[in-house]
Scaffold this motif. Structure first.
Motif, mmCIF file in Angstrom:
data_model
loop_
_atom_site.group_PDB
_atom_site.id
_atom_site.type_symbol
_atom_site.label_atom_id
_atom_site.label_comp_id
_atom_site.label_asym_id
_atom_site.label_seq_id
_atom_site.Cartn_x
_atom_site.Cartn_y
_atom_site.Cartn_z
ATOM 1 N N UNK A 16 44.986 29.166 55.791
ATOM 2 C CA UNK A 16 45.182 29.987 54.603
ATOM 3 C C UNK A 16 45.625 31.368 55.047
ATOM 4 N N UNK A 17 46.206 32.098 54.116
ATOM 5 C CA UNK A 17 46.658 33.448 54.412
ATOM 6 C C UNK A 17 45.488 34.399 54.616
ATOM 7 N N UNK A 18 45.783 35.550 55.191
ATOM 8 C CA UNK A 18 44.737 36.531 55.474
ATOM 9 C C UNK A 18 44.099 37.048 54.186
ATOM 10 N N UNK B 203 40.195 36.770 53.255
ATOM 11 C CA UNK B 203 39.428 37.954 52.879
ATOM 12 C C UNK B 203 38.724 37.742 51.543
ATOM 13 N N UNK B 204 39.428 37.117 50.601
ATOM 14 C CA UNK B 204 38.835 36.836 49.294
ATOM 15 C C UNK B 204 37.674 35.855 49.429
ATOM 16 N N UNK B 205 37.850 34.820 50.242
ATOM 17 C CA UNK B 205 36.767 33.855 50.455
ATOM 18 C C UNK B 205 35.559 34.516 51.115
#
Length: 107
Positions: A68-70, A74-76
């Motif tokens: 997944x993207x950074x 970060x959201x996770x």
């Protein structure tokens, strides 16, 4: 001259790997389940009786190896810290909310 090398330490003999206990068994061969009469007779008075309905149902999971993207990571991590919800649950909830209508519901 001698063949001994006195300046080197003596090492213990190398261990030989042991074969697996199920070496000659085909992994597809599963032993037949024991009948309830045999099971209850052999385990009489050793443990309480449980029915299949009383046991919790185990959920089958599969490994999902994806990157997944950074920003998504970060959201996770933020959801994990603030909502006290692990990453797996966060992903499952998000996918179910977005695409859950595409599959029929289990009864």
């Amino acid at each position: 001259m001698t063949d001994e090398k006195r300046d080197r330490p003596t090492l213990p003999a190398r261990r030989v790997p042991r074969p697996a206990p199920d070496l000659g068994r085909d992994p597809i061969d599963v032993p037949p389940p024991a009948t309830p009469e045999v099971t209850s007779a052999s385990h009489a008075n050793t443990r309480p009786e449980f029915t299949a309905a009383a046991l919790p149902r185990r959920e089958v999971t599969v490994q999902l190896g994806t990157r997944v993207g950074e920003r998504t990571k970060d959201l996770l991590d933020y959801v994990k810290a603030t909502e006290k919800q692990d990453i797996r649950t966060s992903i499952e909830v998000a996918v179910e909310e977005k695409y859950g209508h595409l599959l029929p519901r289990d009864v």
